[in-house]
Enzyme design. Sequence first.
Site, PDB file in Angstrom:
ATOM      1  N   ARG A  71      -2.296   1.939   7.727  1.00 39.66           N
ATOM      2  CA  ARG A  71      -3.062   1.673   8.928  1.00 39.66           C
ATOM      3  C   ARG A  71      -2.858   2.683  10.035  1.00 39.66           C
ATOM      4  O   ARG A  71      -1.742   3.044  10.376  1.00 39.66           O
ATOM      5  CB  ARG A  71      -2.738   0.287   9.489  1.00 39.66           C
ATOM      6  CG  ARG A  71      -3.587   0.026  10.741  1.00 39.66           C
ATOM      7  CD  ARG A  71      -3.417  -1.317  11.360  1.00 39.66           C
ATOM      8  NE  ARG A  71      -3.750  -2.345  10.421  1.00 39.66           N
ATOM      9  CZ  ARG A  71      -2.921  -3.352  10.143  1.00 39.66           C
ATOM     10  NH1 ARG A  71      -1.763  -3.434  10.722  1.00 39.66           N
ATOM     11  NH2 ARG A  71      -3.269  -4.270   9.294  1.00 39.66           N
TER      12      ARG A  71
ATOM     13  N   HIS B 147       3.309   1.509  -1.271  1.00 39.67           N
ATOM     14  CA  HIS B 147       4.233   1.528  -0.145  1.00 39.67           C
ATOM     15  C   HIS B 147       5.626   2.018  -0.549  1.00 39.67           C
ATOM     16  O   HIS B 147       6.481   2.218   0.299  1.00 39.67           O
ATOM     17  CB  HIS B 147       4.318   0.119   0.458  1.00 39.67           C
ATOM     18  CG  HIS B 147       5.001   0.044   1.777  1.00 39.67           C
ATOM     19  ND1 HIS B 147       6.218  -0.560   1.960  1.00 39.67           N
ATOM     20  CD2 HIS B 147       4.640   0.511   3.003  1.00 39.67           C
ATOM     21  CE1 HIS B 147       6.576  -0.479   3.227  1.00 39.67           C
ATOM     22  NE2 HIS B 147       5.648   0.171   3.882  1.00 39.67           N
TER      23      HIS B 147
END
Length: 768
Positions: free
Chosen positions: A407, A437
Amino acid sequence: MTKTKPALTSRFFGRDESWLRFNRRVLEEAENEANPLLERVKFLAITASNLDEFVEIRVAGMLQRIEDGYNEADADGFTLEETLDTLTRQMHAYVDEQYCCWKQQLVPALRERGIRVLSWSEMDEAAREAANAFYQREVDPLLTPITIDPAHPFPRVLNKALCIALLLHSKRKATSDPVLGVVTVPRALPRLVQLPSAGGTIDYIFLHDLIERNAAAMYRGYEILSKAAFRVTRNSNLYFQEEESRNLLETVRSELHNRRKGDAVRLEIERDADNEIVERLRVNFELDETQVYRTDGPVNLSRLMNLYSDTPRPDLKYAPFAARELRLHRKSTDLFDELRQRDVLLHHPYDSYDGVVEFIEAAAEDPNVVSIKQTLYRTSSDSPIFRALTEAAATKEVTVVVELTARFDEASNIRWARALEDAGVQVFHGIVGLKTHCKLALLVRRDPDGEIRRYAHLGTGNYNPNTARFYTDLSLLTADPEITAGVHNVFNYLTAHSESDDYAPLLVAPLTLAENFMRLIHRETSHARAGRPARIIAKMNSLLERSVIEALYEASNAGVQIDLIVRGICSLRPGVKGMSENIRVRSIVGRFLEHSRIFYFENGGAAEIYCGSADWMPRNLFERCETIFPVRDAQLRTRIREEIVGACLADTVKARYLQADGEYRPIGSAASAKDAPVFSSQDFLIRVAEGKANARQIPAAVTISLEDVQAETAPAPAAKKKSAPKKSAKKAATSAMKPVTGSGAANGAIRREEPGDEELDPAESTLR
């Protein structure tokens, strides 16, 4: 009528209220006079940036769900509208606290130290001349004044752009109604303009004040009745069907344009703004009155970060320190030879991140390295790691898995992906529906003995040298054959969706991580019931997964002593008799953002320690590709347990403990900690890096008693509802990959994120 949530009737704290409490702890650092003055300004800016993201992601998502017709009651009987109403009241109160900190504490303190933010009336003639010259030279050419009338509709105000609204009356048409004018403050210019000073002070004027001062020249023929700065926050969630995307990179790129134009969810405007201006803006942006935030000071406190960065007063900032270099951890001059002998652990920022960069650069330069594989979630502009990967592609097989939807880094990650491809790097974007991630790098090298070996870096933080100076993270450099084989299998999963039967000794989400964490917690429970040593210490950013929390409650009831170091959101309610009386929760907020994830299990006396990229949150366990790795070297385990975790558990300065009623109090205020020495874990670890301290000097861990964390009146927790049959981790992951409906995402978007553990560049002014 809004219901008030009764205290201590739920087994869990709400995630949103817990997040607001975290941001309140950051605000306490801005209020803390023991911190250097400009660092306090920085903390205040961080609170504003944090709140921006919470509103544009979390609150916006809740509003979208309500608009879509989803307003069911949660497990505690509160509808989404009721929850949002409670949060809105808390946010309004919080904004008042922010501006109270600015006006009543920081502004007077700054003036005492010779740093002034002046109004026009306070400026002398030389300062006014300089300000006017700056305005004519730098500002006026960038301004586009607009008057709202039938020929000029309301401009499309971009997300979080600072604007000035003016109520105008035509001098030619005396009987006409006032009209609204809007000027957007250029983002390319600094929000604070430095002024000359003859008195030895450092003086500024806010850019919007300077523009307002010159507004009459932009609106000739009008009388300016009133004016006010304002800012609109928009829904910044990305909504798209990843499984239906033919090209993920292009889909994300096109969707980014919509972020700047999403529905308005908040209006910030100066408190003394004319009511007619406020009402016209509110109606135009289709907001309720509760979505209007009146600020008693400059709109957008996050821009005070400029005051911190532009003011040359090192005496009012944290003293710099020299991070320990990788060479101090090594016995051999050859890095690969060193790793064949033993693992190396780096603790950033106390250990320089140059060690990780050196590992990647050595691989790029070494002719014996034949391939490099790496994940990139966030990186920095002009990254040395990025340069090393592109240079290595000329002579080696280089594969990079770039997460496009990290993001607010989507645009930069798209640029990195394209540049890497242009350099000959094989670029992949991970598994459909799952964010990549994990923090992994894998080298394949033909060593001098003729053997082909793998070398790996596994970390808890991003490959970002900039954030590594502000975030506490761990890096493991290893040639362990089992760990590197596990890393190899993870890359096969990321590039080919090839699922292995066993990633051991790694724990990998969404395949094996959740079930293995549950197994490790249940093992401690069994040890405790059998009378064997049992203890859990876990350090992370957020704790939300209810199945994990229930397992911790069960372990507590079995007698397992549990210490949790959770920086941000924590849904677990500690210190409730018969449920969590053996669980203590700390949060450390200080100079560095506590970002490392560490998991310690006593295991009957044969302790195990794991580190990695995942928190105990649903998205980390089931909706992302994550890797948790064991620390196998006994000396490194001792360092983590005694030096790093031990320092956190002894902290009486920056640590706060979570009470059973949801509030946080300083550790030093606990009855059982009153005689504990004053000890800051981060300050101590700086001294360790400088060679001025060692783990033997850490005082005993502060043991918070049950009375410390219990509220004065604590009714028994609500009866536990019968739960639905549990899914296996793999099935849970499969369901998480399906399109999400009713979550505020148009047409069942998969890519939805909530604030909590996203890692941003310090330029984003975010401590999360």
